[in-house]
Motif scaffolding. Structure first.
Motif, PDB file in Angstrom:
ATOM      1  N   PHE A  44     127.348  -6.774  69.163  1.00 43.96           N
ATOM      2  CA  PHE A  44     127.505  -7.515  67.824  1.00 43.96           C
ATOM      3  C   PHE A  44     126.145  -8.040  67.809  1.00 43.96           C
ATOM      4  O   PHE A  44     125.223  -7.388  68.128  1.00 43.96           O
ATOM      5  N   ALA A  45     126.070  -8.250  65.969  1.00 40.22           N
ATOM      6  CA  ALA A  45     124.978  -8.729  65.558  1.00 40.22           C
ATOM      7  C   ALA A  45     124.547 -10.062  65.829  1.00 40.22           C
ATOM      8  O   ALA A  45     125.568 -10.809  66.226  1.00 40.22           O
ATOM      9  N   PRO A  46     123.344 -10.483  66.507  1.00 41.22           N
ATOM     10  CA  PRO A  46     123.091 -12.015  67.056  1.00 41.22           C
ATOM     11  C   PRO A  46     123.098 -12.881  65.536  1.00 41.22           C
ATOM     12  O   PRO A  46     124.170 -14.034  66.036  1.00 41.22           O
ATOM     13  N   ALA A  47     123.408 -12.820  64.342  1.00 39.84           N
ATOM     14  CA  ALA A  47     123.520 -13.533  63.568  1.00 39.84           C
ATOM     15  C   ALA A  47     125.538 -14.058  63.788  1.00 39.84           C
ATOM     16  O   ALA A  47     125.833 -15.374  63.743  1.00 39.84           O
ATOM     17  N   ALA A  48     126.135 -13.448  64.895  1.00 35.39           N
ATOM     18  CA  ALA A  48     127.278 -13.330  63.819  1.00 35.39           C
ATOM     19  C   ALA A  48     127.775 -14.047  65.301  1.00 35.39           C
ATOM     20  O   ALA A  48     129.162 -14.877  65.464  1.00 35.39           O
ATOM     21  N   PHE A  50     127.743 -19.299  69.448  1.00 35.66           N
ATOM     22  CA  PHE A  50     128.662 -19.460  70.725  1.00 35.66           C
ATOM     23  C   PHE A  50     127.037 -18.741  71.690  1.00 35.66           C
ATOM     24  O   PHE A  50     126.863 -20.144  73.023  1.00 35.66           O
ATOM     25  N   VAL A  51     126.275 -18.158  71.942  1.00 34.48           N
ATOM     26  CA  VAL A  51     124.819 -18.568  72.333  1.00 34.48           C
ATOM     27  C   VAL A  51     123.862 -19.409  72.440  1.00 34.48           C
ATOM     28  O   VAL A  51     124.079 -19.569  73.110  1.00 34.48           O
ATOM     29  N   ALA A  52     124.332 -20.748  71.262  1.00 37.35           N
ATOM     30  CA  ALA A  52     123.355 -21.633  71.404  1.00 37.35           C
ATOM     31  C   ALA A  52     124.308 -22.951  71.914  1.00 37.35           C
ATOM     32  O   ALA A  52     123.514 -23.499  72.873  1.00 37.35           O
TER      33      ALA A  52
END
Length: 312
Positions: A243-247, A251-253
């Protein structure tokens, strides 16, 4: 003919009979009939066919009503712009966003528009890039973000940024020898179980094109054209994704997903802000466009929207 006659004819086209149209317009039926007769005499064609069941437009009548709607809409837009020219910026702006852009952009944009343009009503609509192209074409929305320029050569286009695509996995199922954050060659993903959108999806086409360039066949075990569900599945350890990180920022945060940039080759895609140049752009739309560019640049500089800005 004048604007009043055109508006009368639009009402006739939308009513089952002349008497019903007369009631809607608040005029006498004989007067409405005379208006129609005068237009037919002036144009030299029959516009309305009368029958026991009511009135039906002829082919010429359908042509006239189509142009009448365009003329009346243009006149109303002109009046609205003239009234607003010296006053506050106001109006409605429809904005189409792909899910991955909406994830990072819609909330800060809506908050900024509300503060800086209190009389503007922003309507953000989330959809795949292909749908947004069609919506701009038929003027369902005023502006939108898209990822490719196929069949939109006639649009007004602003290249905002290029975003790099990353590999994502749940922390407890991280499959690579290298740690999260370290660049991963595309070749290393070949045997992993991947969850990606279907083959017709723009993101999938971009990924497959880059994979084919280095002779990599990805093992796609689940296809799903729903970003939220893909993220949930990957976070549950059902596979991995690109994915693009923006998407996947949310979840990453929260620590539910880990990421690594893909290299050899690097996968990137452009993000364009587009509108229809043949449409008369309102002050509200122009103001929202300017705020959109400012918010996008701010998000990129703060590392929330990962990508390379295209300076204009």
């Amino acid at each position: 003919m004048d604007i009043r006659h055109l508006r009368y004819f639009i009402a006739i086209s939308e009513a089952p009979s002349l008497s019903a149209a007369a009631q809607v317009l608040g005029v006498a039926q004989p007067s409405l009939s005379q208006y129609v007769q005068r237009m037919e005499q002036e144009l030299g064609v029959q516009l309305v066919a009368r029958s026991p069941r009511g009135t039906v437009l002829t082919e010429e009548g359908h042509l006239l009503v189509r142009h009448a709607r365009e003329i009346c809409a243009s006149m109303e837009h002109c009046i609205s712009e003239m009234r607003d020219l010296g006053g506050a910026i106001r109006g409605k702006v429809g904005f189409g966003m792909p899910p991955s852009v909406s994830m990072v952009m819609s909330v800060p944009l809506a908050e900024t528009v509300r503060v800086e343009l209190p009389d503007v009503r922003l309507r953000a609509i989330e959809a795949m890039s292909g749908y947004i192209k069609n919506w701009i074409e038929d003027e369902t929305v005023d502006i939108g973000f898209i990822y490719d320029l196929e069949k939109v050569e006639h649009f007004r286009i602003i290249h905002v940024l290029d975003e790099q695509l990353f590999f994502f996995s749940a922390p407890d199922t991280w499959p690579l020898d290298t740690p999260p954050g370290a660049p991963v060659p595309m070749q290393a993903l070949e045997k992993l179980e991947m969850i990606l959108p279907g083959v017709s999806h723009g993101l999938r086409k971009t990924i497959e094109r880059h994979a084919a360039a280095c002779d990599v066949n990805l093992n796609v075990v689940i296809e799903m054209d729903a970003m939220t569900q893909i993220k949930e599945l990957v976070a549950r350890g059902s596979g991995h994704t690109i994915f693009a990180p923006a998407a996947v920022h949310d979840f990453v945060a929260r620590g539910e997903l880990l990421k690594a940039p893909i290299v050899e080759p690097t996968i990137s895609r452009p993000v364009y802000l587009v509108s229809k140049p043949s449409r008369s752009t309102s002050r509200a739309c122009r103001a929202v466009e300017q705020i959109t560019l400012e918010v996008a640049r701010d998000l990129v500089r703060r590392g929330i929207w990962e990508g390379n800005l295209i300076e204009s």
